[in-house]
Design a protein around this motif. Structure first.
Motif, mmCIF file in Angstrom:
data_model
loop_
_atom_site.group_PDB
_atom_site.id
_atom_site.type_symbol
_atom_site.label_atom_id
_atom_site.label_comp_id
_atom_site.label_asym_id
_atom_site.label_seq_id
_atom_site.Cartn_x
_atom_site.Cartn_y
_atom_site.Cartn_z
ATOM 1 N N GLU A 1 0.829 -1.206 0.000
ATOM 2 C CA GLU A 1 0.000 0.000 0.000
ATOM 3 C C GLU A 1 0.867 1.260 0.000
ATOM 4 O O GLU A 1 0.631 2.192 -0.767
ATOM 5 C CB GLU A 1 -0.927 -0.007 1.209
ATOM 6 C CG GLU A 1 -1.895 1.156 1.223
ATOM 7 C CD GLU A 1 -2.880 1.054 2.371
ATOM 8 O OE1 GLU A 1 -3.293 2.113 2.862
ATOM 9 O OE2 GLU A 1 -3.226 -0.071 2.777
ATOM 10 N N TYR B 1 3.882 1.802 -1.091
ATOM 11 C CA TYR B 1 4.590 2.048 -2.346
ATOM 12 C C TYR B 1 3.678 1.937 -3.564
ATOM 13 O O TYR B 1 4.160 1.942 -4.694
ATOM 14 C CB TYR B 1 5.788 1.096 -2.474
ATOM 15 C CG TYR B 1 6.820 1.368 -1.417
ATOM 16 C CD1 TYR B 1 7.646 2.484 -1.490
ATOM 17 C CD2 TYR B 1 6.962 0.527 -0.319
ATOM 18 C CE1 TYR B 1 8.586 2.748 -0.503
ATOM 19 C CE2 TYR B 1 7.899 0.781 0.670
ATOM 20 C CZ TYR B 1 8.704 1.894 0.563
ATOM 21 O OH TYR B 1 9.625 2.162 1.544
ATOM 22 N N ARG B 2 2.363 1.814 -3.331
ATOM 23 C CA ARG B 2 1.362 1.755 -4.401
ATOM 24 C C ARG B 2 1.650 0.641 -5.396
ATOM 25 O O ARG B 2 1.451 0.762 -6.601
ATOM 26 C CB ARG B 2 1.244 3.101 -5.102
ATOM 27 C CG ARG B 2 0.849 4.228 -4.162
ATOM 28 C CD ARG B 2 0.626 5.560 -4.849
ATOM 29 N NE ARG B 2 -0.400 5.452 -5.860
ATOM 30 C CZ ARG B 2 -0.205 5.785 -7.143
ATOM 31 N NH1 ARG B 2 0.937 6.261 -7.549
ATOM 32 N NH2 ARG B 2 -1.177 5.665 -8.017
ATOM 33 N N GLN C 1 -1.137 -0.615 -7.767
ATOM 34 C CA GLN C 1 -1.494 0.328 -8.827
ATOM 35 C C GLN C 1 -0.404 0.436 -9.899
ATOM 36 O O GLN C 1 -0.694 0.679 -11.062
ATOM 37 C CB GLN C 1 -1.756 1.727 -8.240
ATOM 38 C CG GLN C 1 -2.985 1.822 -7.371
ATOM 39 C CD GLN C 1 -2.740 1.342 -5.937
ATOM 40 O OE1 GLN C 1 -1.621 1.090 -5.523
ATOM 41 N NE2 GLN C 1 -3.822 1.182 -5.194
#
Length: 188
Positions: free
Chosen positions: A60, A62-63, A66
């Motif tokens: 989450e 470091y994304r 996505q």
């Protein structure tokens, strides 16, 4: 290089202190292989610490879900029904609110070992090139790109890379072997 998918294979066991740095290393990859061509495949080998929670927090932070092409997390669990609200494994290709959802679980009362955990992560991977990274390792920012270029040039080769051990001397036998290698006995 744009069409090549690279699977970063990470076996994990009791790595709560290190797994965030491992994920950060994956997320800092630069060069010929973009993050959108990298999938992260982690198998948690029945960790008894907070490795899974630390992994999810790092993903989450470091994304990863996505930015990476795909994130797959599988688990060997002592009790599947009580692990992560009944879900032992996660796959980011789902359409749920959680970035990673149930994919596969293996019920076990003991860890299967690093090699078997690595094989379980490989089984969930879809990449053309496999790059191995233990949960307590941090990759240099060009590692995926350099190894992928070499792998595509030498399709039947097994390619390794240099490393720095922290703390120095933590695995003296392995470090001694590593330091005995030079270019003449690493390339064929």
């Amino acid at each position: 290089m744009d069409e090549v998918m690279v699977s970063v294979i990470v076996p994990m066991r009791n790595a709560e202190l290190y797994v965030e740095d491992c994920v950060r290393g994956v997320m800092q990859q630069r060069g010929h292989v973009g993050l959108n061509r990298i999938e992260l495949c982690v198998h948690d080998d029945a960790s008894t610490d907070n490795s899974m929670q630390e992994l999810l927090t790092a993903l989450e932070k470091y994304r990863a879900v996505q930015l990476l092409a795909r994130v797959v997390i599988s688990r060997s669990c002592n009790n599947i029904n009580n692990s992560n609200n009944g879900n032992c494994c996660f796959d980011s290709n789902s359409n749920t609110n959680h970035p990673c959802t149930y994919a596969e679980a293996t019920a076990t009362t003991s860890p299967v070992g690093c090699g078997a955990a690595r094989n379980k992560a490989i089984a969930r991977s879809t990449g053309d090139v496999l790059v191995f990274c233990d949960a307590d390792d941090v990759m240099r920012s060009d590692r995926v790109s350099v190894l992928t270029v070499l792998a595509l040039r030498n399709r039947t080769a097994l390619i390794g890379s240099n490393f720095a051990r922290v703390p120095t001397g933590s695995t003296t036998r392995y470090e001694a072997f590593h330091h005995s290698l030079d270019t003449s006995n690493m390339l064929t």
